[in-house]
Design an enzyme around this catalytic site. Structure first.
Site, PDB file in Angstrom:
ATOM      1  N   SER A  50       0.839  -1.195   0.000  1.00 13.44           N
ATOM      2  CA  SER A  50       0.000   0.000   0.000  1.00 13.44           C
ATOM      3  C   SER A  50       0.880   1.253   0.000  1.00 13.44           C
ATOM      4  O   SER A  50       2.109   1.177   0.060  1.00 13.44           O
ATOM      5  CB  SER A  50      -0.878   0.007   1.256  1.00 13.44           C
ATOM      6  OG  SER A  50      -0.028   0.115   2.404  1.00 13.44           O
ATOM      7  N   ASP A  82      -1.248  -1.731  -4.173  1.00 14.93           N
ATOM      8  CA  ASP A  82      -2.592  -1.585  -3.623  1.00 14.93           C
ATOM      9  C   ASP A  82      -2.953  -0.103  -3.547  1.00 14.93           C
ATOM     10  O   ASP A  82      -2.225   0.688  -2.952  1.00 14.93           O
ATOM     11  CB  ASP A  82      -2.621  -2.220  -2.217  1.00 14.93           C
ATOM     12  CG  ASP A  82      -4.019  -2.336  -1.658  1.00 14.93           C
ATOM     13  OD1 ASP A  82      -4.976  -2.404  -2.442  1.00 14.93           O
ATOM     14  OD2 ASP A  82      -4.147  -2.376  -0.413  1.00 14.93           O
ATOM     15  N   ASP A 104      -6.469   3.673  -8.382  1.00  9.42           N
ATOM     16  CA  ASP A 104      -7.702   3.973  -7.662  1.00  9.42           C
ATOM     17  C   ASP A 104      -8.200   5.362  -8.042  1.00  9.42           C
ATOM     18  O   ASP A 104      -7.794   6.365  -7.466  1.00  9.42           O
ATOM     19  CB  ASP A 104      -7.460   3.877  -6.153  1.00  9.42           C
ATOM     20  CG  ASP A 104      -8.734   4.084  -5.346  1.00  9.42           C
ATOM     21  OD1 ASP A 104      -9.782   4.386  -5.956  1.00  9.42           O
ATOM     22  OD2 ASP A 104      -8.672   3.946  -4.103  1.00  9.42           O
ATOM     23  N   THR A 233      -5.754  -6.056   7.752  1.00 11.01           N
ATOM     24  CA  THR A 233      -5.984  -5.851   9.188  1.00 11.01           C
ATOM     25  C   THR A 233      -5.843  -7.145   9.989  1.00 11.01           C
ATOM     26  O   THR A 233      -5.231  -7.144  11.071  1.00 11.01           O
ATOM     27  CB  THR A 233      -7.379  -5.233   9.414  1.00 11.01           C
ATOM     28  OG1 THR A 233      -7.427  -3.969   8.740  1.00 11.01           O
ATOM     29  CG2 THR A 233      -7.644  -5.014  10.896  1.00 11.01           C
TER      30      THR A 233
END
Length: 284
Positions: A50, A82, A104, A233
């Site tokens: 990320s 990501d 994104d 997570t």
């Protein structure tokens, strides 16, 4: 083996009716945990970085660790960006050795999202890199969203059809009720919306924010066309809990290996569990 692309992994998942796990990494122990779990389950796996991971570890460290881990592993491993935020960052990741990228543009208008995604596709396709895009807004769990507002954030099936037709993107992340981070309650997925979108776009669907979603809901989503499931997570929770237990048992411990070794094992265990839920075990 060398790092592989995501398109072929998802094509096989489509044919086999399962999903490939996409697990976020940001340090050596988690990189090792992802490939160790994949090896143990004989499963293809997507390692993804990320914005936070790239900022924390550095793009060269991430790429080098992923490449080394893949070379020492006999199962297919892909390296995926990501939530790429810009064309420039995507290009940087492609140059660095990522085999798959996500752009994104979900905060943009449909037309602008299409324009940005097509620009990324032009570059990525030239070098054989897979491209994932996003339509709809996948929130964070801290977002205070009412039911009507929640519905407005969800991916519109007709827009999804237009988006995929215009771009030819390899996979599509959609918003159907998941969120990033830890859930306050049990998320409820809009499976009817998922089924409608899948019937209109025909390409592999990606489910973000899947930590904390009940296993039966994940399986149902996979049954309706989800082929890539993102988990971050749950890995963090297992990793930090194991390290915390070591420190609680011995507050004077100063050897990072004594903390990070058990943390890595805990991460391996949770990733192996997820791989089995996704049905990608023994699919390498």
């Amino acid at each position: 083996m060398p790092l592989v692309g995501v398109t072929e992994l998802l094509r096989k998942a489509e044919a086999g009716g399962y999903a490939v796990g996409a697990f976020n990494c940001n340090n050596m122990e988690i990189v090792q945990a992802i490939t160790a779990a994949a090896e143990a389950e004989n499963a293809p796996v997507i390692m993804q970085a990320s914005q936070g991971a790239i900022k924390y570890a550095g793009i060269d460290y991430i790429t080098t660790m992923a490449r080394l881990a893949a070379e020492q592993t006999s199962v297919p491993v892909a390296l995926h960006l990501d939530h790429g935020t810009s064309f420039e960052q995507v290009v940087q990741c492609v140059r660095s050795g990522f085999t798959s990228v996500m752009i994104d543009g979900s905060k943009l208008s449909l037309a602008e999202n299409i324009k940005l995604t097509k620009r990324v596709l032009d570059v990525a396709r030239a070098v054989g890199v897979s491209v994932e895009a996003e339509l709809g807004k996948i929130g964070g769990t801290e977002d205070d969203i009412t039911v009507s507002e929640r519905d407005a954030f969800f991916t519109d099936p007709e827009e999804a059809k237009i988006f995929v037709s215009e771009t030819g993107v390899d996979s599509l992340a959609i918003a159907i009720g998941t969120a990033h981070g830890q859930y306050k309650g049990t998320p409820k997925l809009d499976l009817e919306r998922l089924e409608k979108i899948k019937s209109l776009v025909g390409i592999p669907i990606v489910l973000h924010g899947s930590s904390g979603v009940p296993d039966d809901a994940i399986r149902a989503a996979i049954g309706l066309g989800v082929r890539k499931v993102n988990i971050d997570t749950n890995i963090r929770e297992a990793f930090t809990e194991a390290a915390r237990k070591v420190l609680e048992a011995n507050p004077r411990e100063i050897d990072p290996r004594k903390m990070l070794g058990p943390a890595r094992e805990a991460a391996i265990n949770i990733i192996r569990e997820k791989i089995r839920v996704f049905g990608s075990d023994n699919k390498a």
